[in-house]
Design a protein around this motif. Structure first.
Motif, PDB file in Angstrom:
ATOM      1  N   ILE A  68       0.844  -1.213   0.000  1.00 45.04           N
ATOM      2  CA  ILE A  68       0.000   0.000   0.000  1.00 45.04           C
ATOM      3  C   ILE A  68       0.877   1.259   0.000  1.00 45.04           C
TER       4      ILE A  68
ATOM      5  N   ALA B 127      -5.627   8.518   1.752  1.00 48.66           N
ATOM      6  CA  ALA B 127      -6.137   7.376   0.992  1.00 48.66           C
ATOM      7  C   ALA B 127      -5.376   6.105   1.358  1.00 48.66           C
ATOM      8  N   ALA B 128      -4.058   6.239   1.597  1.00 48.60           N
ATOM      9  CA  ALA B 128      -3.265   5.061   1.988  1.00 48.60           C
ATOM     10  C   ALA B 128      -3.726   4.553   3.359  1.00 48.60           C
TER      11      ALA B 128
ATOM     12  N   THR C 262      -3.814  14.146  -0.156  1.00 50.81           N
ATOM     13  CA  THR C 262      -4.908  13.167  -0.225  1.00 50.81           C
ATOM     14  C   THR C 262      -4.382  11.743  -0.273  1.00 50.81           C
ATOM     15  N   ARG C 263      -3.209  11.537  -0.918  1.00 52.51           N
ATOM     16  CA  ARG C 263      -2.724  10.166  -1.069  1.00 52.51           C
ATOM     17  C   ARG C 263      -2.357   9.546   0.290  1.00 52.51           C
TER      18      ARG C 263
ATOM     19  N   ALA D  61      -6.881   2.727   2.852  1.00 51.41           N
ATOM     20  CA  ALA D  61      -6.658   1.406   2.240  1.00 51.41           C
ATOM     21  C   ALA D  61      -6.151   0.407   3.279  1.00 51.41           C
TER      22      ALA D  61
ATOM     23  N   ALA E 261       1.947   1.717  -3.534  1.00 51.19           N
ATOM     24  CA  ALA E 261       0.841   2.098  -4.421  1.00 51.19           C
ATOM     25  C   ALA E 261       0.473   3.568  -4.246  1.00 51.19           C
ATOM     26  N   TYR E 262       0.552   4.089  -3.041  1.00 50.90           N
ATOM     27  CA  TYR E 262       0.117   5.473  -2.781  1.00 50.90           C
ATOM     28  C   TYR E 262       1.302   6.434  -2.637  1.00 50.90           C
ATOM     29  N   GLU E 263       2.517   5.905  -2.858  1.00 49.47           N
ATOM     30  CA  GLU E 263       3.731   6.731  -2.796  1.00 49.47           C
ATOM     31  C   GLU E 263       3.853   7.458  -1.464  1.00 49.47           C
TER      32      GLU E 263
END
Ligand SMILES: Cc1cc2nc3c(=O)[nH]c(=O)nc-3n(C[C@H](O)[C@H](O)[C@H](O)COP(=O)(O)OP(=O)(O)OC[C@H]3O[C@@H](n4cnc5c(N)ncnc54)[C@H](O)[C@@H]3O)c2cc1C
Length: 468
Positions: A351, A391-392, A387-388, A395, A354-356
């Motif tokens: 994760i 979002a991570a 936001t990432r 997730a 994926a979300y850096e």
């Protein structure tokens, strides 16, 4: 406002009210992401009667009331409500040990370590030991249902609370539970208050179970070449037929953090992950040898430490990490069934990639309780976390739930984790829990922004901010 203040001050001594710049120390908690409001008053009652007075005034004027222990909470539960009252328990810190019954009778403001130290003078100990135990209060531990390093063997705060004294929102004093080892009379209201985050009542006293003090702690460490291998080591330890008194996991990012903060060389010595295993009690030597043999039989790299080195590793695990200046951070607290630990560990870095975002993790691994810290650089001019990052975090929590886990193993929900509450409990159970709160606090004055708040005006993460 002046009527509330007038009423409040009328029943409190001068030194039970905090004034001026000193109030600043009572506003936030260590979540760092939940903003504090400007409270009407910060009070430090010195007696149960004074707590009852504060509750009555808050009820009479329908003023929000938030209880505060030491403010080490990580979910925003103790954060000051705008226009409300902050009630600090710092002066209610009595500790009385009864070695015959092996219980401690304590005030909510007693520091966790102080209770443990007092018990040790009688050959006993208070087992639940959050890593913050040098600062956290028993009231905060009870309200969050705190865990800790020894909990893998002795159970969490919930398992140590025999009875409680609680002031309800209307000022009534309620006594729950029992002083005897056993007791099943009536509904278990003690259990209901444990983990209720100041939403049902104000804990003003607790009867705590003590256990025989650890005799000699023995320590081994496992160096792992991957998180999956560390997870396998945890599985081997938990099925070795011995209950360790500590089973913690630290990944490379965490080791590097400690090295940077303390000048140690853990990352170079232990590779991608470190597992710390301890045993205590009269059989600790035989127990650690059995665990070492089980690890070696599986080809894992286990090293027995001498007592001083063992204590040093335990201390580094507790307090070694430094802050991350210049970074946005979100800390999680999910717990998964032990069988899903490896899957959860593998999900972390997947994760993160994926979300850096950077992910480092420390875990009460024996309990399947993971504390991933997600971070991203704070760019000049940025006023909100990217936001990432959110979002991570979203997730990660969803993955934990999909693995049969829970969104909080020990830190509680507060306002920080409220967006996920219905995902885990379901709308029906959440509605039932809110109805239960209304039984104890019909006016909704306690912890109005807490996990059972009924409005959906979330202050931290909103669903709009977190893409599916
Ligand atoms: C470095 C660090 C390490 C940590 N390690 C752990 C760990 O290993 N395990 C763990 O579980 N947690 C850990 N925590 C989180 C935190 O220390 C715990 O949640 C702790 O139980 C909070 O205690 P406190 O006295 O600081 O409570 P606060 O932060 O002041 O309050 C926490 C919540 O309890 C409520 N509350 C406090 N006192 C009362 C009361 N008397 N009656 C009713 N409600 C009350 C508050 O309203 C709030 O909702 C850690 C925190 C830090 C900063």
């Amino acid at each position: 406002v002046s009527a509330v203040l007038e009423d409040l001050l009328a029943g409190l001594a001068d030194d039970e009210v905090v004034r001026g710049p000193r109030t600043g120390a009572y506003l936030g908690d260590e979540s760092g992401i939940v903003p504090a409001g400007a409270p009407l008053a910060v009070v430090t009652p010195g007696s149960v009667a004074a707590v009852q007075h504060v509750a009555r005034v808050a009820s009479r004027h329908r003023t929000p009331l938030v209880v505060r222990g030491a403010g080490t909470g990580l979910s925003g539960g103790a954060v000051a409500p705008a226009g409300g009252i902050v009630l600090s328990t710092e002066r209610l810190d009595r500790v009385r040990i009864d070695p015959g019954d092996q219980v401690a009778e304590v005030g909510p403001g007693a520091i966790t370590d102080a209770v443990d130290r007092a018990a040790r003078a009688h050959g006993l100990m208070y087992a639940p030991d959050p890593a913050s135990s040098a600062r956290s209060t028993i009231g905060g531990n009870i309200a969050t249902g705190a865990g800790g390093l020894r909990c893998v063997k002795y159970g969490v705060t919930r398992d140590a609370v025999l009875g409680l004294e609680v002031v309800l929102a209307d000022g009534e004093l309620l006594s729950t539970g029992h002083r005897s080892v056993k007791g099943v009379t009536g509904l278990d209201l003690t259990a209901l208050f444990v983990g209720s985050e100041g939403a049902l009542g104000i804990v003003v006293g607790a009867t705590l179970r003590l256990v025989p003090a650890a005799v000699r702690e023995r320590t081994l460490v496992v160096s792992a070449s991957s998180l999956a291998e560390a997870g396998r080591a945890v599985e081997v330890v938990t099925s070795a037929g011995v209950r360790p008194s500590c089973l913690e996991l630290l990944d490379r990012g965490t080791l590097e953090n400690i090295d940077g903060n303390r000048g140690t060389d853990l990352a170079a010595r232990h590779g991608e992950a470190l597992v710390i295993v301890r045993t205590d009690g009269v059989g600790s030597g035989a127990e650690i040898a059995a665990i070492a043999a089980a690890l070696e039989a599986e080809g894992l790299d286990a090293e027995l430490l001498d007592d001083a080195e063992g204590d040093r590793y335990a201390e580094l695990r507790r307090t070694g990490r430094g802050s991350r200046p210049g970074m946005w951070k979100v800390g999680e607290d999910m717990a998964v069934p032990r069988s899903q630990l490896v899957a959860a560990l593998e999900a972390l870095h997947e994760i993160g990639r994926a979300y850096e975002v950077s992910v480092e993790v420390v875990a009460h691994a024996g309990d399947g309780n993971l504390h991933p810290l997600l971070s991203a650089p704070r760019l000049p001019g940025e006023t909100h976390p990217p936001t990432r990052l959110l979002a991570a975090a979203d997730a990660l929590v969803r993955r934990a739930l999909a693995l049969g886990g829970t969104l909080s193993g020990e830190h509680g929900i507060g306002s920080a984790k409220r967006p996920w509450l219905a995902d885990e409990l379901g709308e029906e159970q959440l509605a039932l829990q809110r109805r239960l709160k209304a039984v104890f606090d019909p006016l909704g004055i306690l912890a109005p922004d807490g996990f059972l708040a009924s409005d959906d005006a979330l202050r931290v993460l909103t669903r709009e901010q977190v893409p599916a």
